[in-house]
Design an enzyme around this catalytic site. Structure first.
Site, PDB file in Angstrom:
ATOM      1  N   TYR A   1       0.870  -1.179   0.000  1.00  0.00           N
ATOM      2  CA  TYR A   1       0.000   0.000   0.000  1.00  0.00           C
ATOM      3  C   TYR A   1       0.907   1.229   0.000  1.00  0.00           C
ATOM      4  O   TYR A   1       1.720   1.410   0.923  1.00  0.00           O
ATOM      5  CB  TYR A   1      -0.858  -0.048   1.268  1.00  0.00           C
ATOM      6  CG  TYR A   1      -1.749   1.127   1.549  1.00  0.00           C
ATOM      7  CD1 TYR A   1      -1.281   2.232   2.257  1.00  0.00           C
ATOM      8  CD2 TYR A   1      -3.081   1.110   1.155  1.00  0.00           C
ATOM      9  CE1 TYR A   1      -2.113   3.286   2.555  1.00  0.00           C
ATOM     10  CE2 TYR A   1      -3.924   2.178   1.458  1.00  0.00           C
ATOM     11  CZ  TYR A   1      -3.440   3.262   2.153  1.00  0.00           C
ATOM     12  OH  TYR A   1      -4.283   4.301   2.452  1.00  0.00           O
TER      13      TYR A   1
ATOM     14  N   SER B   1       5.297  13.917   2.290  1.00  0.00           N
ATOM     15  CA  SER B   1       3.913  13.950   2.782  1.00  0.00           C
ATOM     16  C   SER B   1       3.602  12.698   3.586  1.00  0.00           C
ATOM     17  O   SER B   1       3.422  11.619   3.044  1.00  0.00           O
ATOM     18  CB  SER B   1       2.929  14.111   1.622  1.00  0.00           C
ATOM     19  OG  SER B   1       3.050  13.031   0.731  1.00  0.00           O
TER      20      SER B   1
ATOM     21  N   SER C   1       5.813  -0.945   3.276  1.00  0.00           N
ATOM     22  CA  SER C   1       5.936  -2.294   3.848  1.00  0.00           C
ATOM     23  C   SER C   1       5.886  -3.320   2.729  1.00  0.00           C
ATOM     24  O   SER C   1       4.969  -3.313   1.912  1.00  0.00           O
ATOM     25  CB  SER C   1       4.787  -2.547   4.821  1.00  0.00           C
ATOM     26  OG  SER C   1       4.813  -1.598   5.851  1.00  0.00           O
TER      27      SER C   1
ATOM     28  N   GLY D   1     -10.244   0.152   7.892  1.00  0.00           N
ATOM     29  CA  GLY D   1     -10.089  -1.254   8.254  1.00  0.00           C
ATOM     30  C   GLY D   1      -8.678  -1.549   8.716  1.00  0.00           C
ATOM     31  O   GLY D   1      -8.449  -2.293   9.665  1.00  0.00           O
TER      32      GLY D   1
ATOM     33  N   ARG E   1       8.924 -17.195  39.265  1.00  0.00           N
ATOM     34  CA  ARG E   1      10.119 -16.485  39.726  1.00  0.00           C
ATOM     35  C   ARG E   1       9.967 -16.085  41.193  1.00  0.00           C
ATOM     36  O   ARG E   1       8.984 -15.478  41.577  1.00  0.00           O
ATOM     37  CB  ARG E   1      10.313 -15.229  38.870  1.00  0.00           C
ATOM     38  CG  ARG E   1      11.394 -14.280  39.359  1.00  0.00           C
ATOM     39  CD  ARG E   1      12.782 -14.821  39.169  1.00  0.00           C
ATOM     40  NE  ARG E   1      13.816 -13.854  39.565  1.00  0.00           N
ATOM     41  CZ  ARG E   1      15.121 -14.072  39.492  1.00  0.00           C
ATOM     42  NH1 ARG E   1      15.569 -15.222  39.031  1.00  0.00           N
ATOM     43  NH2 ARG E   1      15.969 -13.150  39.864  1.00  0.00           N
TER      44      ARG E   1
ATOM     45  N   GLN F   1       2.116  -7.278  46.210  1.00  0.00           N
ATOM     46  CA  GLN F   1       0.980  -6.442  45.818  1.00  0.00           C
ATOM     47  C   GLN F   1       1.295  -5.617  44.569  1.00  0.00           C
ATOM     48  O   GLN F   1       0.442  -5.414  43.714  1.00  0.00           O
ATOM     49  CB  GLN F   1       0.581  -5.521  46.975  1.00  0.00           C
ATOM     50  CG  GLN F   1      -0.832  -4.995  46.841  1.00  0.00           C
ATOM     51  CD  GLN F   1      -1.236  -4.175  48.055  1.00  0.00           C
ATOM     52  OE1 GLN F   1      -0.664  -3.130  48.346  1.00  0.00           O
ATOM     53  NE2 GLN F   1      -2.245  -4.649  48.777  1.00  0.00           N
TER      54      GLN F   1
ATOM     55  N   GLU G   1      -0.225   3.945   9.511  1.00  0.00           N
ATOM     56  CA  GLU G   1      -1.664   3.889   9.205  1.00  0.00           C
ATOM     57  C   GLU G   1      -2.380   5.114   9.778  1.00  0.00           C
ATOM     58  O   GLU G   1      -3.559   5.070  10.095  1.00  0.00           O
ATOM     59  CB  GLU G   1      -2.293   2.580   9.721  1.00  0.00           C
ATOM     60  CG  GLU G   1      -1.528   1.355   9.276  1.00  0.00           C
ATOM     61  CD  GLU G   1      -2.382   0.233   8.692  1.00  0.00           C
ATOM     62  OE1 GLU G   1      -3.605   0.388   8.591  1.00  0.00           O
ATOM     63  OE2 GLU G   1      -1.795  -0.798   8.322  1.00  0.00           O
TER      64      GLU G   1
ATOM     65  N   ASN H   1      -1.040   8.492  15.792  1.00  0.00           N
ATOM     66  CA  ASN H   1      -2.046   8.639  16.837  1.00  0.00           C
ATOM     67  C   ASN H   1      -2.435  10.103  17.024  1.00  0.00           C
ATOM     68  O   ASN H   1      -3.511  10.414  17.548  1.00  0.00           O
ATOM     69  CB  ASN H   1      -1.552   7.991  18.136  1.00  0.00           C
ATOM     70  CG  ASN H   1      -1.603   6.471  18.050  1.00  0.00           C
ATOM     71  OD1 ASN H   1      -1.953   5.901  17.024  1.00  0.00           O
ATOM     72  ND2 ASN H   1      -1.255   5.817  19.143  1.00  0.00           N
TER      73      ASN H   1
END
Lengths: 254, 422
Positions: free
Chosen positions: B163, B170, B198, B280, B307, B318, B403, B406
């Site tokens: 893709y 850009s 990719s 998608g 461990r 805790q 893609e 974020n």
């Protein structure tokens, strides 16, 4: 000479799960635990599907005895290539009392009803390790048996089966109809494909109860106790062979 | 008589009821009788068919991918044979229609599959998801002859796809791309370059977003370029922190001539096609992060039980318990967002873009943090390449960037929040 093959598949606790004994020591914890098809039964289904691909078998019927969830096991068989399924409904609480003899009677009755000429089952289930169903089914049907099969070939009206036995490999010929139990090296089961998983949804699963087959589930065996194997203890080192022999004698081992 | 006056009487009430109904049609998705409960065990809330699908994907991942993931990373090996084996099971074009060989499953099924496969090798699964995105784009927007020619070969992974949107100049400002495609008789001549592609150099089919018209998104078309076309060349293989089982290269066009019939969809529709593909793609990448985080939590919890320090298993402290609790909560929250976005996309929900953006940024960010925490729970061992947690971490880092960064995801969500959505 196209055979109809009946394959038994059992839903058991998945082999990778850490088994825990129930507090009442009469069984193991099954609630919420991952289950899957008995690995030897996967091998049985795979062999039946291969027979169909070689045009030796014309139909493969997958049978499972158990509660509602047994249908998942049958669907797996259908996704691997079985044509239809039969679910013999046995409620969850009665499952503990289900014995190889009961299953054998059920399989024998179904083999007659469905006019199967070959019954293939896994050599044993990984939960009870009974290694009895194939043998008893053959006896009830008065059919020859070929157990621990690691190779299966059809020659005219007979099956040539190589068996894995303590002494090595044994090859026998059995006349059809026959009962075969699959051992580890018979084949490597295929992955179901996504299209086959989707098709499996549409294949039929007939439902029935043991009494519809005239089989009663009266117990002949009683589980006395289920316990963990003893925890492994540390060993000791000895200096020489003589000390080793003495210690073994003291422990009553020789 | 009474009828007319009754209608007049009831009208206001009926009007109110009408406005209360959702504006869109909630189509039931194919295997939709799932419960609404998603939990720590990713198999909860799935239909019987989805469980079978998930089991298959997990089985394949654990047997065929997991034993090799470290070697594929170290040797930078593109596992063609394993990916083709996955494609033979139907994983090559999962949500493309069955018309030309796609598997015809829905977006939620795809999310479940990628989450399961990711445990075996996150980098390889991420590439498989990009390939799936390209197969879908051709299947959905291509004409019958393009679909017939390409979808079967992509579904089986006889050919691999890439893709190509990002360029050196850009990235986030994708609509400003400058790779040009000038008309010459019945051909298009491409000039320009794409960055960070990719599979670039090893794949066979390139979906290239290029400028056929004037500035802005509406001047962009999506074209298909085959490897071996004169004028198509590749840069050096990039050396990356992760995603090493897939090669990343620049894709260079120098007077690269393709027939104009290689335009996918309509001229000027390219940006739209690229963005629809990415909706998608974002769910798929988020699903890959989920799978890596799930595997990391399971592994870290197992380690903590075994461990011992200060005469106690780490699981008794805790802090360990609190860390694992927080990590699990973030993964379940991420999973809810991702599956929700998958269903939204499948149903063509009006908020699809926003929900996919939320799922992508939240899941990739939180899951990276979870894997980082899991590494900490391993102590020094977590830093060794003998243990998979560092590879899950390195592979998932880039999910926050590609893609759509974020940051861009936040822009898309803000656009919705600040719009007149009420």
């Amino acid at each position: 000479m196209s055979l109809r093959v009946l394959v038994g598949c059992k839903r058991v606790i998945d082999y990778a799960v850490k088994i825990r004994v129930r507090p009442d020591k009469l069984g193991v914890v099954t609630d919420g635990v991952k289950h899957s098809m008995n690995p030897f039964d996967e091998i049985a289904i795979e062999e039946a599907v291969r027979l169909k691909e070689k045009k030796i078998a014309k139909e493969v019927i997958a049978v499972s005895c158990g509660p509602t969830q047994a249908q998942e096991t049958i669907r797996t068989a259908l996704a691997m290539g079985a044509d239809r399924g039969i679910h013999v409904e046995i409620p969850a609480k009665e499952m503990e009392k289900l014995e190889p003899l009961h299953v054998s009677k059920i399989l024998a009755k179904l083999a007659e009803q469905e006019q199967a000429e070959l019954v293939i089952v896994g050599k044993q289930a990984i939960d009870d390790d009974s290694n009895a169903t194939a043998q008893m089914t053959a006896a009830l049907l008065d059919w020859p048996q070929a157990t621990f099969a690691s190779k299966l070939e059809k020659t005219d009206g007979e099956l040539e089966v190589t068996r894995e036995v303590d002494g090595g490999l044994e090859t026998i010929k059995v006349k059809l109809p026959a009962v075969v139990s699959s051992d580890l090296r018979l084949n490597e089961p295929r992955y179901a494909t996504l299209p086959n998983i989707m098709k499996a949804k549409k294949k039929k699963i007939a439902k029935m109860k043991p009494k519809d087959l005239g089989v009663d589930l009266a117990s002949h065996l009683e589980v006395v106790e289920v316990v963990d194997p003893p925890t492994r203890e540390a060993g000791i080192k000895v200096e020489d062979v003589d000390t080793l022999v003495t210690k073994l004698k003291d422990a009553g081992r020789i | 008589m009474a009828t007319r006056s009754l209608r007049v009487f009831w009208a206001p009430l009926l009007n109110t009821l009408h406005r209360c109904q959702p504006r869109h049609n909630i189509k039931t998705i194919r295997s939709s009788r799932r419960t609404l409960v998603t939990s720590i065990d990713p198999s909860h809330g799935l239909t019987e068919e989805q469980l079978a699908i998930q089991e298959l994907a997990t089985d394949f991942a654990v047997k065929e991918m997991l034993p090799n993931m470290a070697e594929w990373d170290e040797k930078e090996y593109f596992p063609v044979a394993t990916m083709r084996a996955a494609a033979a099971l139907g994983f090559g074009a999962i949500y493309a229609t069955e018309d030309f060989g796609g598997t015809g499953l829905n977006r939620l099924d795809a999310s479940i599959i990628f989450e399961a496969l990711s445990r075996g090798c996150t980098s390889t699964t991420a590439y498989i998801s990009i390939h799936n995105m390209c197969a879908w784009m051709i299947d959905h927007f291509g004409n019958p002859s393009q679909r017939e020619q390409w979808v079967p070969q992509l579904a089986s992974m006889e050919k691999f796809a890439s893709y190509c949107l990002t360029e050196p100049g850009s990235g986030s400002d994708a609509a400003s791309l400058s790779t040009s495609a000038k008309k010459d008789e019945s051909d298009l001549v491409l000039n320009g370059s794409k960055a960070f592609i990719s599979g670039g150099g090893d794949t066979d089919v390139y979906l290239v977003m290029c400028r056929t018209g004037s500035d802005g998104p509406r001047g962009i078309s999506c074209v298909l370029v085959e490897k071996g076309t004169p004028g198509l060349s590749f840069g050096k293989k990039e050396k990356k922190v992760g995603w090493n089982s897939q090669p990343t290269r620049m894709v260079i066009f120098e007077d690269c001539r393709i027939p104009a019939s290689n335009i996918i969809g309509n001229e000027g529709q390219g940006f739209n096609i690229a963005m629809k593909g990415l909706n998608g793609g974002r769910i798929n990448i988020a699903s890959c992060s989920l799978g890596a985080a799930q595997a990391s939590i399971e592994n870290a919890a197992d380690h903590a039980k075994v461990r011992k320090q200060f005469s106690k298993p780490l699981a008794n402290f805790q802090n360990t318990q609190f860390r694992l609790a927080e990590m699990s909560t973030e993964v379940v929250a991420s999973r809810l967002l991702v599956r929700n976005a998958a269903v939204a996309l499948q149903e063509n929900h009006p908020d699809t873009v926003t929900l996919c953006s939320m799922a992508k940024y939240y899941a990739t960010e939180k899951c990276f943090q979870v894997i980082n925490e899991a590494l900490q729970l391993y102590g020094g061992y977590g830093y060794l390449k003998d243990y998979p947690v560092q590879q899950y971490l390195r592979d998932c880092r880039v999910h926050m960037i590609l893609e759509g960064t974020n940051e861009v995801m936040r822009l898309l969500i803000a656009r919705h929040v600040l719009s007149d959505w009420k």
